[in-house]
Design an enzyme around this catalytic site. Sequence first.
Site, PDB file in Angstrom:
ATOM      1  N   LYS A 164       6.319  -2.036   0.108  1.00 58.76           N
ATOM      2  CA  LYS A 164       5.690  -0.795   0.533  1.00 58.76           C
ATOM      3  C   LYS A 164       4.744  -1.073   1.688  1.00 58.76           C
ATOM      4  O   LYS A 164       3.828  -1.900   1.581  1.00 58.76           O
ATOM      5  CB  LYS A 164       4.898  -0.175  -0.618  1.00 58.76           C
ATOM      6  CG  LYS A 164       4.418   1.224  -0.290  1.00 58.76           C
ATOM      7  CD  LYS A 164       3.544   1.788  -1.380  1.00 58.76           C
ATOM      8  CE  LYS A 164       2.091   1.585  -1.024  1.00 58.76           C
ATOM      9  NZ  LYS A 164       1.198   2.598  -1.595  1.00 58.76           N
ATOM     10  N   ARG A 180      -1.776  -5.310  -6.024  1.00 54.47           N
ATOM     11  CA  ARG A 180      -2.665  -6.451  -6.211  1.00 54.47           C
ATOM     12  C   ARG A 180      -2.289  -7.429  -7.323  1.00 54.47           C
ATOM     13  O   ARG A 180      -2.499  -8.633  -7.147  1.00 54.47           O
ATOM     14  CB  ARG A 180      -4.102  -5.928  -6.381  1.00 54.47           C
ATOM     15  CG  ARG A 180      -4.617  -5.311  -5.091  1.00 54.47           C
ATOM     16  CD  ARG A 180      -5.807  -4.398  -5.289  1.00 54.47           C
ATOM     17  NE  ARG A 180      -5.454  -3.147  -5.935  1.00 54.47           N
ATOM     18  CZ  ARG A 180      -6.282  -2.138  -6.113  1.00 54.47           C
ATOM     19  NH1 ARG A 180      -7.542  -2.242  -5.700  1.00 54.47           N
ATOM     20  NH2 ARG A 180      -5.880  -1.033  -6.697  1.00 54.47           N
ATOM     21  N   ASP A 215       2.032  17.868   7.058  1.00 57.71           N
ATOM     22  CA  ASP A 215       1.672  18.547   8.302  1.00 57.71           C
ATOM     23  C   ASP A 215       2.641  19.711   8.459  1.00 57.71           C
ATOM     24  O   ASP A 215       3.414  20.010   7.546  1.00 57.71           O
ATOM     25  CB  ASP A 215       1.763  17.546   9.478  1.00 57.71           C
ATOM     26  CG  ASP A 215       0.787  17.899  10.608  1.00 57.71           C
ATOM     27  OD1 ASP A 215       0.728  19.090  10.987  1.00 57.71           O
ATOM     28  OD2 ASP A 215       0.110  16.997  11.114  1.00 57.71           O
ATOM     29  N   THR A 265       6.276  18.805  12.883  1.00 58.01           N
ATOM     30  CA  THR A 265       5.617  17.502  13.039  1.00 58.01           C
ATOM     31  C   THR A 265       6.131  16.504  12.015  1.00 58.01           C
ATOM     32  O   THR A 265       6.407  15.339  12.330  1.00 58.01           O
ATOM     33  CB  THR A 265       4.089  17.686  12.922  1.00 58.01           C
ATOM     34  OG1 THR A 265       3.678  18.609  13.923  1.00 58.01           O
ATOM     35  CG2 THR A 265       3.347  16.382  13.085  1.00 58.01           C
ATOM     36  N   THR A 279      -2.470   9.282  -8.392  1.00 60.95           N
ATOM     37  CA  THR A 279      -2.844   8.728  -9.700  1.00 60.95           C
ATOM     38  C   THR A 279      -4.357   8.615  -9.882  1.00 60.95           C
ATOM     39  O   THR A 279      -4.827   8.467 -11.004  1.00 60.95           O
ATOM     40  CB  THR A 279      -2.238   7.322  -9.903  1.00 60.95           C
ATOM     41  OG1 THR A 279      -2.734   6.473  -8.870  1.00 60.95           O
ATOM     42  CG2 THR A 279      -0.732   7.354  -9.874  1.00 60.95           C
ATOM     43  N   ASP A 303       5.125   4.388   3.045  1.00 58.40           N
ATOM     44  CA  ASP A 303       4.318   5.328   2.248  1.00 58.40           C
ATOM     45  C   ASP A 303       3.172   5.867   3.100  1.00 58.40           C
ATOM     46  O   ASP A 303       2.021   5.476   2.943  1.00 58.40           O
ATOM     47  CB  ASP A 303       3.801   4.611   0.998  1.00 58.40           C
ATOM     48  CG  ASP A 303       3.078   5.564   0.049  1.00 58.40           C
ATOM     49  OD1 ASP A 303       3.328   6.786   0.121  1.00 58.40           O
ATOM     50  OD2 ASP A 303       2.265   5.084  -0.757  1.00 58.40           O
ATOM     51  N   LEU A 304       3.529   6.776   4.001  1.00 57.11           N
ATOM     52  CA  LEU A 304       2.499   7.383   4.862  1.00 57.11           C
ATOM     53  C   LEU A 304       2.159   8.801   4.406  1.00 57.11           C
ATOM     54  O   LEU A 304       1.319   9.468   5.006  1.00 57.11           O
ATOM     55  CB  LEU A 304       2.947   7.361   6.331  1.00 57.11           C
ATOM     56  CG  LEU A 304       3.160   5.942   6.888  1.00 57.11           C
ATOM     57  CD1 LEU A 304       3.614   5.999   8.345  1.00 57.11           C
ATOM     58  CD2 LEU A 304       1.893   5.099   6.773  1.00 57.11           C
ATOM     59  N   LYS A 305       2.812   9.257   3.368  1.00 54.71           N
ATOM     60  CA  LYS A 305       2.491  10.555   2.735  1.00 54.71           C
ATOM     61  C   LYS A 305       2.313  11.651   3.774  1.00 54.71           C
ATOM     62  O   LYS A 305       1.248  12.270   3.890  1.00 54.71           O
ATOM     63  CB  LYS A 305       1.257  10.445   1.844  1.00 54.71           C
ATOM     64  CG  LYS A 305       1.424   9.462   0.686  1.00 54.71           C
ATOM     65  CD  LYS A 305       0.238   9.502  -0.266  1.00 54.71           C
ATOM     66  CE  LYS A 305       0.401   8.585  -1.465  1.00 54.71           C
ATOM     67  NZ  LYS A 305       0.320   7.150  -1.156  1.00 54.71           N
TER      68      LYS A 305
HETATM   69  O1  C5P Z   1      -3.358  -0.990  -7.536  1.00 59.28           O
HETATM   70  P1  C5P Z   1      -2.203  -1.594  -6.788  1.00 59.28           P
HETATM   71  O2  C5P Z   1      -2.637  -2.671  -5.828  1.00 59.28           O
HETATM   72  O3  C5P Z   1      -1.039  -2.026  -7.652  1.00 59.28           O
HETATM   73  O4  C5P Z   1      -1.696  -0.381  -5.908  1.00 59.28           O
HETATM   74  C1  C5P Z   1      -0.418  -0.319  -5.385  1.00 59.28           C
HETATM   75  C2  C5P Z   1      -0.210   1.028  -4.762  1.00 59.28           C
HETATM   76  O5  C5P Z   1      -0.389   2.039  -5.725  1.00 59.28           O
HETATM   77  C3  C5P Z   1      -1.202   1.360  -3.664  1.00 59.28           C
HETATM   78  O6  C5P Z   1      -0.609   1.083  -2.425  1.00 59.28           O
HETATM   79  C4  C5P Z   1      -1.483   2.829  -3.785  1.00 59.28           C
HETATM   80  O7  C5P Z   1      -0.779   3.624  -2.854  1.00 59.28           O
HETATM   81  C5  C5P Z   1      -0.985   3.164  -5.135  1.00 59.28           C
HETATM   82  N1  C5P Z   1      -2.144   3.573  -5.904  1.00 59.28           N
HETATM   83  C6  C5P Z   1      -2.156   4.813  -6.449  1.00 59.28           C
HETATM   84  N2  C5P Z   1      -3.251   5.225  -7.155  1.00 59.28           N
HETATM   85  C7  C5P Z   1      -4.329   4.431  -7.304  1.00 59.28           C
HETATM   86  C8  C5P Z   1      -4.319   3.141  -6.751  1.00 59.28           C
HETATM   87  C9  C5P Z   1      -3.207   2.734  -6.048  1.00 59.28           C
HETATM   88  O8  C5P Z   1      -1.199   5.554  -6.310  1.00 59.28           O
HETATM   89  N3  C5P Z   1      -5.359   4.872  -7.997  1.00 59.28           N
END
Ligand code: C5P
Length: 258
Positions: free
Chosen positions: A60, A237, A92, A96, A146, A87-89
């Site tokens: 990603k 992470r 707009d 665009t 999330t 994943d630029l969400k």
């Molecule tokens: O927490 P982790 O490093 O596994 O996050 C991976 C991806 O999950 C992040 O790139 C982020 O877009 C997404 N994420 C999320 N909600 C959060 C934290 C991270 O959707 N609270």
Amino acid sequence: MSATLPHLVPGSGLTQNDPHRPDLHRNDPRQKLIVALDVSTAAAAQKIVAAIGDSALTYKVGMQLYTAEGPQVVRDLVASGRRVFLDLKYHDIPTTVAAAVHEASRLGVTMLTVHAAGGAKMLHAAVDAARANNPALLVLGVTVLTSLDENELEKVGFRGTVRDEVLRLAALALDNGCKGIVTSAHETAAVRAELGHNFAIVTPGVRPAGSAHGDQARVATPAEAIAAGASHIVVGRPITEAADPAAAARAILGQIGS
Ligand code: C5P
């Protein structure tokens, strides 16, 4: 990045940006794992990707790395045989977003995100732009982040429960041509029950059992997310900050099986 990033070795399952490669078994658990490269330099991303080797196929690239390094980081990953989830969400006006999706498809990404809250016209425009360039490109509608709980949702004007909002936005995305959605594992089972199985569910907020939750508000283990109906899990992470990222990825693959 491609200069020093080893190409995925033949037989590792993927040497092209093609999700339908016959040599990559459908049940290969790597099909379900997306590693989030949430770092600020191409060099840091490259180090992680090289350390993971063939233990992951899809990466990603989100707003941090893309903003810092631009599209070359995506081109290099694709050229090295990896798949990219951009994943630029996008959120707009339809014109665009369609133009951005057009550019993303030219980069060779496999999956990308648009906010379902952008509405029917925007979702349609995104899907049409993807189809015109690469019919296999998976356009995913982001439902509810999330990190949001019901208190936060209410402050931004959503009146229902998280579950209601996820179901409503997921239906909107699917009705307008998206072939998948992004939602937390906690809503995944409800989405499958209400909306079926014929689309992808990409689930972030995944933590191997026993690990720290960080800023993830609605977390699940990899096995829980898959059991709930996720087709893909996004893990950042716990893999990228591990002393041995390949071992961390393989441990997760072992938990989600085939
Ligand atoms: O927490 P982790 O490093 O596994 O996050 C991976 C991806 O999950 C992040 O790139 C982020 O877009 C997404 N994420 C999320 N909600 C959060 C934290 C991270 O959707 N609270």
